[in-house]
Every structure is written in structure tokens, then in C-alpha cells.
Design an enzyme around this catalytic site. Structure first.
Site, PDB file in Angstrom:
ATOM      1  N   GLY A  26       0.812  -1.220   0.000  1.00 26.19           N
ATOM      2  CA  GLY A  26       0.000   0.000   0.000  1.00 26.19           C
ATOM      3  C   GLY A  26       0.831   1.249   0.000  1.00 26.19           C
ATOM      4  O   GLY A  26       2.063   1.218   0.138  1.00 26.19           O
ATOM      5  N   TYR A  30       2.028   8.961   4.359  1.00 27.75           N
ATOM      6  CA  TYR A  30       3.415   9.121   4.807  1.00 27.75           C
ATOM      7  C   TYR A  30       4.422   8.396   3.927  1.00 27.75           C
ATOM      8  O   TYR A  30       5.610   8.644   4.014  1.00 27.75           O
ATOM      9  CB  TYR A  30       3.548   8.601   6.236  1.00 27.75           C
ATOM     10  CG  TYR A  30       2.538   9.216   7.164  1.00 27.75           C
ATOM     11  CD1 TYR A  30       2.674  10.544   7.560  1.00 27.75           C
ATOM     12  CD2 TYR A  30       1.446   8.501   7.612  1.00 27.75           C
ATOM     13  CE1 TYR A  30       1.741  11.126   8.387  1.00 27.75           C
ATOM     14  CE2 TYR A  30       0.511   9.080   8.448  1.00 27.75           C
ATOM     15  CZ  TYR A  30       0.665  10.392   8.832  1.00 27.75           C
ATOM     16  OH  TYR A  30      -0.266  10.967   9.649  1.00 27.75           O
ATOM     17  N   LEU A  32       5.297   4.460   1.662  1.00 25.17           N
ATOM     18  CA  LEU A  32       4.906   3.130   1.177  1.00 25.17           C
ATOM     19  C   LEU A  32       4.837   2.123   2.322  1.00 25.17           C
ATOM     20  O   LEU A  32       5.543   2.259   3.314  1.00 25.17           O
ATOM     21  CB  LEU A  32       5.936   2.642   0.156  1.00 25.17           C
ATOM     22  CG  LEU A  32       6.158   3.552  -1.064  1.00 25.17           C
ATOM     23  CD1 LEU A  32       7.247   2.987  -1.958  1.00 25.17           C
ATOM     24  CD2 LEU A  32       4.867   3.708  -1.848  1.00 25.17           C
ATOM     25  N   VAL A  33       3.981   1.120   2.132  1.00 22.76           N
ATOM     26  CA  VAL A  33       3.897   0.043   3.120  1.00 22.76           C
ATOM     27  C   VAL A  33       4.254  -1.269   2.418  1.00 22.76           C
ATOM     28  O   VAL A  33       3.749  -1.570   1.336  1.00 22.76           O
ATOM     29  CB  VAL A  33       2.477  -0.056   3.734  1.00 22.76           C
ATOM     30  CG1 VAL A  33       2.446  -1.095   4.845  1.00 22.76           C
ATOM     31  CG2 VAL A  33       2.018   1.298   4.276  1.00 22.76           C
ATOM     32  N   ASP A 150      -6.599  10.774  12.649  1.00 24.29           N
ATOM     33  CA  ASP A 150      -6.747  10.352  11.258  1.00 24.29           C
ATOM     34  C   ASP A 150      -7.444   8.996  11.181  1.00 24.29           C
ATOM     35  O   ASP A 150      -7.071   8.143  10.387  1.00 24.29           O
ATOM     36  CB  ASP A 150      -5.357  10.306  10.604  1.00 24.29           C
ATOM     37  CG  ASP A 150      -5.456  10.163   9.084  1.00 24.29           C
ATOM     38  OD1 ASP A 150      -6.482  10.589   8.518  1.00 24.29           O
ATOM     39  OD2 ASP A 150      -4.520   9.618   8.468  1.00 24.29           O
TER      40      ASP A 150
HETATM   41  N1  LIG Z   1       0.295  -3.156  10.026  1.00 23.88           N
HETATM   42  C1  LIG Z   1      -0.266  -3.287   8.827  1.00 23.88           C
HETATM   43  N2  LIG Z   1      -0.525  -4.520   8.350  1.00 23.88           N
HETATM   44  C2  LIG Z   1      -1.079  -4.677   7.129  1.00 23.88           C
HETATM   45  N3  LIG Z   1      -1.430  -3.656   6.333  1.00 23.88           N
HETATM   46  C3  LIG Z   1      -1.201  -2.414   6.750  1.00 23.88           C
HETATM   47  C4  LIG Z   1      -0.601  -2.155   8.009  1.00 23.88           C
HETATM   48  N4  LIG Z   1      -0.514  -0.807   8.167  1.00 23.88           N
HETATM   49  C5  LIG Z   1      -1.030  -0.267   7.059  1.00 23.88           C
HETATM   50  N5  LIG Z   1      -1.447  -1.217   6.210  1.00 23.88           N
HETATM   51  C6  LIG Z   1      -2.119  -1.041   4.924  1.00 23.88           C
HETATM   52  O1  LIG Z   1      -1.266  -0.388   4.006  1.00 23.88           O
HETATM   53  C7  LIG Z   1      -2.046   0.484   3.206  1.00 23.88           C
HETATM   54  C8  LIG Z   1      -1.426   1.860   3.268  1.00 23.88           C
HETATM   55  O2  LIG Z   1      -1.458   2.253   4.627  1.00 23.88           O
HETATM   56  P1  LIG Z   1      -1.186   3.718   5.096  1.00 23.88           P
HETATM   57  O3  LIG Z   1      -1.525   3.784   6.542  1.00 23.88           O
HETATM   58  O4  LIG Z   1       0.181   4.132   4.691  1.00 23.88           O
HETATM   59  O5  LIG Z   1      -2.155   4.534   4.201  1.00 23.88           O
HETATM   60  P2  LIG Z   1      -3.703   4.795   4.320  1.00 23.88           P
HETATM   61  O6  LIG Z   1      -4.259   4.281   5.609  1.00 23.88           O
HETATM   62  O7  LIG Z   1      -4.333   4.272   3.076  1.00 23.88           O
HETATM   63  O8  LIG Z   1      -3.729   6.348   4.315  1.00 23.88           O
HETATM   64  P3  LIG Z   1      -3.057   7.320   5.397  1.00 23.88           P
HETATM   65  O9  LIG Z   1      -1.601   7.216   5.251  1.00 23.88           O
HETATM   66  O10 LIG Z   1      -3.579   8.638   5.006  1.00 23.88           O
HETATM   67  O11 LIG Z   1      -3.510   6.865   6.751  1.00 23.88           O
HETATM   68  C9  LIG Z   1      -3.483   0.451   3.734  1.00 23.88           C
HETATM   69  O12 LIG Z   1      -4.239  -0.442   2.951  1.00 23.88           O
HETATM   70  C10 LIG Z   1      -3.327  -0.112   5.105  1.00 23.88           C
HETATM   71  O13 LIG Z   1      -4.485  -0.812   5.550  1.00 23.88           O
END
Ligand SMILES: Nc1ncnc2c1ncn2[C@@H]1O[C@H](COP(=O)(O)OP(=O)(O)OP(=O)(O)O)[C@@H](O)[C@H]1O
Length: 467
Positions: A26, A30, A32-33, A150
């Protein structure tokens, strides 16, 4: 697997070599994940989510303030808060990597699956269990003076198969405060920061965040779990840097009616109310109430709870601690720990899909700097000098938290705060140095152990998963 055995893999910094990268899952505000697997012998194969934070525009790396704050978040240990297991600073490009427990699902995907794939509503047990656990995690954060700021469906994670199946984990807690989440789309990745869950006091320019902003967001999420559609889907005016988003307020007023100083006395003190009062008041809103949108009988406990979460006046809005005690949770179906598997075997279990993984994406910018660019010993001591004050401040802050926390934190009976195995790693040249953990974090965990527990019969096992 990405870049396995490649030159890139071999030149990676040592901290990264404790993970096997699987791919990208994702992209958010902030950065990339990524999905990775632990290579540590005790936890080999355990899935980890690694969040890479973007370098600030100024390119000045991670500020000591951010490090202090993150160290504080690392000590938040609660079953309904995603566990921050490791913190890494990559000196190659001065970027920050946070490693979290991996959650297979999130509410954004669960809601989307019901709306687009199975076209049926989420069963009442699951809605109630998800909501109860969100409130339980939030109550913990609020009683430790952390406001999320958020909350939205993609930040509400739900664990997949395993001992913690169906357990909710609030993600991204505290990050909005540390990194000042931009209120506008980031130009380079096109990620849109949603305004749909934003409380009216923020849209009207209130300068003071209180925990009530999170409760508004929970109300919006509760409604979305019931209807499978965002409750207030305003269109953001991207040309304006102002918090005042008229379309979003318009969507809220269309359901809840005009706010009035009678019901919300501090309304008149809000900067954008004073500036835009005439244009807002020139519109007549009917106040049709929720029944038109959310299928809840007007006198039901669910309806009562939702209306208390969406109270205009933040002072009157229900708190997480109060919400946990609400009658809604004492009526059948009683909420449980595994939100995805209804206690009543007659209810259908919906198999949610696993997260899609982009296997073609590699960690960017994580090759170790060549020896000539390695921090020399004075630089290295510079970086450790940055760390030590952080640790000290962190300990003071922690002390403050323990002393000022008067609310009890709801935690399932017998569920102990997870024993943290996390460490802070600072990469020094090619070496990764684990830092000592402050002793104070015991305080937070102890608090977890004296809790009220789920309403009803649920007794979770006394086991906790560790990474
Ligand atoms: N610990 C985690 N385990 C699995 N997936 C995750 C984890 N943390 C975040 N993600 C997933 O990664 C994706 C990107 O997450 P991220 O929090 O960076 O962005 P977001 O929630 O879409 O937006 P924002 O950054 O504005 O909160 C999302 O689909 C989120 O559910």
C-alpha cells in the site's frame, strides 16, 4: 520474492537483512507500506508490515522530535493497537522505517468486499465486535493522551488467520501529530487525504484538537459499517489550504441539520463559523436524521450510540470510555474477540480476501552507503547523541503519562498487554545497534492487566503472540 540474492540484496544495510521482503501492499500519506517476513530464528516467517516514511522536502532526515515521539508510541502496548515492533533509521537516505505487526485485513477492504463482492450487509455481531474493539483501543490511546486524528476505515486493521484472528488493531496512531499529515494530496504520489471523517469543529477552524475528533470519526465508521457507504462524502476543495471545507459541512448539515449556538455554545467562537455564518445560515437544512440513511430504529441502543458519537458539540460528544459502557454492547449479539467469526454458528462466516501484494516493488533507497560515505566515528557519536536525549525525554514523558492517566483501560479479562520484544535500531554504518528499552514501559503494561473485559461471556486465552 524481490531482488533475492541480487547485488541490491547483498549491499543492503544490516537491519534490513533481518527481513525477507515480499512486496508492496500500500501507499499512504506518509509513504509506502511493504509486506516482509521475519528472518529471526525465533519468529522466522512471521509477517511484518514495514512502513517507509518519505524524506521531508528539505531532505533533513528524521528530526529528533519525531524520534522522541516514535519512541513513545513504541511503548503503547494494547491488544487493539497495532504493535510497533521495530524502528529503523536508514542512514543511506536518512529515511525512517517502522515495522508493525502485519494485519491481513482492514475495514476499508472489508466494507468494499461487502459492497462490491458479496452484496450483503456485515452481520450485526461483526459490526458490534469491530466497534467495541475500536473503542477499546481508542480508550487506551485517549487515556494516555494520544489523539489519533486520522481515523478512517483503512487505519482500522483486522487480524487474519491465527491466534488473533478477527482482533481489531488501530493503525497509524499518533503519526498525524508527529508528521503533520498534510491536509492536501501529496503531489508526488497522488494519495488523497480524506476529509470524510473530519469533525465539524476542525472543518470550522478549531485550533484545539481534543479526543472528541476521534469519536466523530468512529461515528462515521460505525455508520459506514452499517450502510457500506461513507456517511458524509464531501468533495474536497483542493484549491483552498483552509480547514474550512464547505461541501463536507454541507453533507453533514444535510443529515444533522444546522448547528446552533443553543446546542453548541462555542460554535460562535470558531473562526470559520464567524467568517461564513451568513452563507451557511442562508441554506435551510431539513435535519432528516439518520433513519433516512442508517437502518437503525430511532429508539434502538445502536441509534442512540451513533447519535451521541455524532453530537455537534465536542464537549457533549460521547467519550470512548462512556461508549464502551453503552447499552448497545450489553444487548444481543454480545461482542466478541474474534469479530470475523460470529458466536452464533448459524451466522455466515465471510471469507475475506488476503491483501494484494505487488511483488515487483523493492524497497527503494535502502542500499548501504559506500564506505567513503559511512558516518565516521564523530558522526556516529553525533547520531547517538541525538538518540540519548530522545530516550531521556521519552522516559519523562512516559512518567507523565502514568501519573496523569486516571481512566481505566478496558482490556479483555486475562489478556495481558503484549510483552514487547521491540527494539529501536539505529544503523551505524553497516551495524545495527539495539537500544535499551526504558524501564517505565512496564507501567503501561501493568495497567492493561487490570481491566474490565468484554461485556458478556467472552474469556480470551491467556496467550499473546510475539514477534
Ligand atoms: N500493520 C499493517 N498490516 C497490514 N497492512 C497495513 C498495516 N498498516 C497499514 N497497512 C495497509 O497499508 C495500506 C497503506 O497504509 P497507510 O496507513 O500508509 O495509508 P492509508 O491508511 O491508506 O492512508 P493514510 O496514510 O492517510 O492513513 C493500507 O491499505 C493499510 O491498511
Amino acid at each position: 520474492m524481490v531482488a533475492n540474492g541480487s547485488v541490491k540484496q547483498r549491499t543492503r544495510p544490516e537491519w534490513l537483512q533481518q527481513y525477507e521482503l515480499v512486496g508492496k501492499i500500500g501507499e499512504g500519506t506518509y509513504g509506502l507500506v511493504y509486506l516482509a517476513r521475519s528472518k529471526e530464528p525465533a519468529h522466522r516467517g512471521t509477517k511484518i508490515a514495514i512502513k517507509k516514511f518519505k524524506q521531508s522536502k528539505e531532505g533533513d532526515g528524521v528530526s529528533p522530535t519525531a524520534i522522541r515521539e516514535i519512541m513513545l508510541l513504541r511503548e503503547c502496548v494494547h491488544e487493539n493497537i497495532v504493535k510497533l515492533v521495530n524502528v529503523h533509521i536508514n542512514h543511506g537516505d536518512m529515511s525512517l522505517y517502522l515495522a508493525f505487526d502485519y494485519a491481513e485485513h482492514d475495514l476499508y477492504e472489508i466494507i468494499r468486499h461487502h459492497r462490491e463482492k458479496v452484496t450483503c450487509s456485515i452481520n450485526p455481531y461483526t459490526v458490534k465486535s469491530l466497534l467495541w474493539q475500536i473503542l477499546n483501543g481508542l480508550n487506551y490511546l485517549h487515556s494516555n493522551w494520544i489523539i489519533h486524528r486520522d481515523l478512517k476505515p483503512s487505519n482500522i486493521l483486522v487480524m487474519g488467520e491465527g491466534e488473533e484472528q478477527g482482533v481489531v488493531k488501530i493503525g497509524d496512531f499518533g503519526l498525524a501529530r508527529i508528521f503533520q499529515a498534510p491536509s492536501r494530496p501529496l503531489s508526488d504520489n497522488g494519495v488523497v487525504v480524506t476529509i470524510w471523517y473530519r469533525a465539524p469543529e476542525l472543518l470550522l477552524g478549531s485550533k484545539h484538537y481534543t479526543s472528541a475528533v476521534d469519536m466523530w470519526a468512529v461515528g462515521c465508521i460505525f455508520a459506514e459499517l452499517l450502510t457500506l457507504k461513507p456517511l458524509f462524502q464531501g468533495i474536497e476543495d483542493k484549491s483552498s489550504p483552509s480547514p474550512f471545507q464547505f461541501d463536507q459541512l454541507d453533507k453533514i448539515f444535510k443529515v444533522l441539520g444546522n448547528p446552533t449556538a443553543d446546542k453548541w455554545p462555542t460554535l460562535t467562537t470558531l473562526p470559520h463559523w464567524a467568517q461564513n455564518r451568513q452563507s451557511i445560515q442562508s441554506r435551510k437544512y431539513d435535519n432528516p436524521g439518520f433513519y433516512s440513511i442508517v437502518q437503525l430504529p430511532p429508539k434502538s441502543p445502536g441509534f442512540d450510540l451513533l447519535s451521541k458519537m455524532l453530537e455537534y458539540d465536542p464537549i457533549k460528544r460521547i467519550t470512548a470510555a462512556q461508549a464502551l459502557e453503552h447499552e448497545y454492547f450489553r444487548n444481543d449479539p454480545i461482542p466478541g474477540r474474534n469479530s470475523l467469526v460470529p458466536a452464533n454458528s448459524a451466522d455466515k462466516v465471510v471469507p475475506y480476501p488476503q491483501r494484494p501484494v505487488d511483488y515487483s516493488t523493492d524497497f527503494d533507497g535502502t542500499t548501504a552507503p559506500p564506505p567513503s560515505q559511512m558516518p565516521n566515528s564523530s558522526n556516529m557519536s553525533g547520531s547517538s547523541n541525538q538518540l540519548h536525549p530522545s530516550m531521556n525525554v521519552n522516559m519523562q514523558q512516559q512518567h507523565r503519562i502514568q501519573n496523569s492517566n486516571t481512566l481505566s483501560v478496558n482490556q479483555p479479562v486475562g489478556m495481558h498487554g503484549m510483552n514487547s520484544s521491540s527494539n529501536m535500531y539505529i544503523q551505524r554504518g553497516n551495524a545495527t545497534v539495539p537500544q535499551q528499552q526504558p524501564q517505565q514501559q512496564q507501567g503501561l503494561r501493568r495497567k492493561d492487566q487490570t481491566n474490565v473485559g468484554y461485556p458478556g461471556h467472552y474469556q480470551p486465552p491467556n496467550k499473546s503472540r510475539r514477534i
